[in-house]
Design a protein around this motif. Structure first.
Motif, short mmCIF file in Angstrom:
data_model
loop_
_atom_site.label_atom_id
_atom_site.label_comp_id
_atom_site.label_asym_id
_atom_site.label_seq_id
_atom_site.Cartn_x
_atom_site.Cartn_y
_atom_site.Cartn_z
N ARG A 137 0.80 -1.22 0.00
CA ARG A 137 0.00 0.00 0.00
C ARG A 137 0.84 1.27 0.00
O ARG A 137 0.40 2.32 0.49
N GLY A 138 2.02 1.20 -0.58
CA GLY A 138 2.83 2.41 -0.75
C GLY A 138 2.30 3.25 -1.90
O GLY A 138 1.60 2.75 -2.78
N ALA A 139 2.65 4.53 -1.92
CA ALA A 139 2.14 5.42 -2.96
C ALA A 139 3.13 6.52 -3.28
O ALA A 139 3.78 7.07 -2.40
N VAL A 140 3.23 6.82 -4.58
CA VAL A 140 3.99 7.98 -5.06
C VAL A 140 3.00 8.78 -5.90
O VAL A 140 2.54 8.32 -6.94
N VAL A 141 2.68 9.98 -5.43
CA VAL A 141 1.57 10.74 -6.01
C VAL A 141 2.00 12.16 -6.32
O VAL A 141 2.65 12.84 -5.50
N ASP A 142 1.68 12.63 -7.53
CA ASP A 142 1.88 14.03 -7.93
C ASP A 142 3.33 14.48 -7.79
O ASP A 142 3.61 15.63 -7.44
N CYS A 143 4.26 13.59 -8.08
CA CYS A 143 5.68 13.93 -8.01
C CYS A 143 6.23 14.21 -9.42
O CYS A 143 5.60 13.90 -10.42
N ILE A 144 7.42 14.79 -9.46
CA ILE A 144 8.09 15.11 -10.72
C ILE A 144 9.49 14.53 -10.69
O ILE A 144 10.19 14.63 -9.67
N ALA A 145 9.89 13.91 -11.79
CA ALA A 145 11.27 13.42 -11.92
C ALA A 145 11.94 14.21 -13.05
O ALA A 145 11.66 13.98 -14.23
N ASP A 146 12.79 15.17 -12.67
CA ASP A 146 13.51 15.94 -13.68
C ASP A 146 14.47 15.05 -14.45
O ASP A 146 14.57 15.11 -15.67
N ASP A 147 15.19 14.23 -13.71
CA ASP A 147 16.19 13.35 -14.30
C ASP A 147 16.43 12.21 -13.31
O ASP A 147 16.68 12.46 -12.13
N CYS A 148 16.33 10.98 -13.79
CA CYS A 148 16.55 9.84 -12.92
C CYS A 148 16.94 8.64 -13.77
O CYS A 148 16.86 8.69 -15.00
#
Length: 259
Positions: A137-148
């Protein structure tokens, strides 16, 4: 907010015991201040992410991160559950790696019910993931990855969600699900560029919804195993990709069913 500074919600108020009206006002202010504090503390970059996580109650809690840049030399990992790290202003809280040769994941969450909301990742050198979810039940929401390298890796965890994120550049994969993951929700994400797959589901990933993503800006693609039961569009005939194509903005030919 620095850990070395006394939080305003922890400072005592002067209550006037001889005047009932002032005493009541003081108690009301104290209660209002307590409710605000319970909503989550606001931290600034002078407190490390590791210390911020450690400052939360053992049962979990919410920490709001102000505008600014948090520098991570290599990577951090926590087994804490029920924690949320959220940006006060989405996209203005930057998590940046300073090491140029790291193979460690930037943020690894192994506890259950952990959430990252509105953060911005800059991981321009390392060959690892910006975020790894290992707890259910982990979540990554409304994030931005410029460079990864990889944006989000879900490793052997169920019921996780990756929703509403914007991957500007991934030198490998956008979302990489590995191990026996099930019941994932991957929706409303935008992928500008990924060298490998935008969404890659490992051979043992099942019962996953891939809905409403934009993957066609730079020949984005989805790769999954044909036996992945419950994934939209998976059928027994060559038209298996129609469902995925209709539910996501992408080139029909870029849905790969591995045997």
């Amino acid at each position: 907010m620095s850990r070395s500074r006394k939080n305003v919600a922890e400072l005592p108020l002067t209550v006037y015991p001889e005047d009932e009206r002032l005493r009541n006002i003081g108690m009301q202010i104290q209660e209002t201040r307590r409710l605000v504090y319970d909503g989550g503390r606001v931290f600034t970059p002078d407190t490390s992410l590791k210390r911020i996580i450690g400052s939360l109650p053992s049962s979990g809690g919410v920490a709001f991160l102000s505008e600014g840049t948090w520098f991570i030399n290599d990577g951090i990992s926590t087994s804490r559950s029920n924690i949320t790290l959220a940006a006060v202003v989405p996209g203005r809280t930057i998590i940046k790696r300073t090491s140029s040769t790291s193979t460690a994941d930037m943020i690894e969450l192994t506890g259950t019910d952990c959430r990252l909301v509105g953060l911005r990742f800059n991981d321009s050198q390392a060959r690892a993931s910006a975020v790894v979810l290992k707890g259910n039940r982990g979540a990554v929401v409304d994030c931005i990855a410029d460079d990864c390298y990889n944006f989000v890796t879900i490793s052997g965890a169920n019921w996780c969600e990756v929703r509403g994120n914007h991957v500007i550049s991934a030198r490998n994969r956008g979302v990489d699900a590995t191990g026996t993951c099930a019941h994932l929700m991957l929706d409303s994400n935008r992928f500008e560029s990924a060298t490998a797959e935008d969404i890659y589901l490992g051979d043992s990933v099942s019962s996953t919804a891939i809905i409403g993503n934009i993957l066609d800006y730079s020949t984005g693609n989805i790769s999954l195993r044909g036996a992945a039961a419950g994934i939209p569009g998976i059928m027994a005939d060559p038209d298996y990709s129609l469902g995925l194509h209709n539910l996501n903005s992408m080139n029909h030919a870029n849905v790969t069913q591995r045997s």
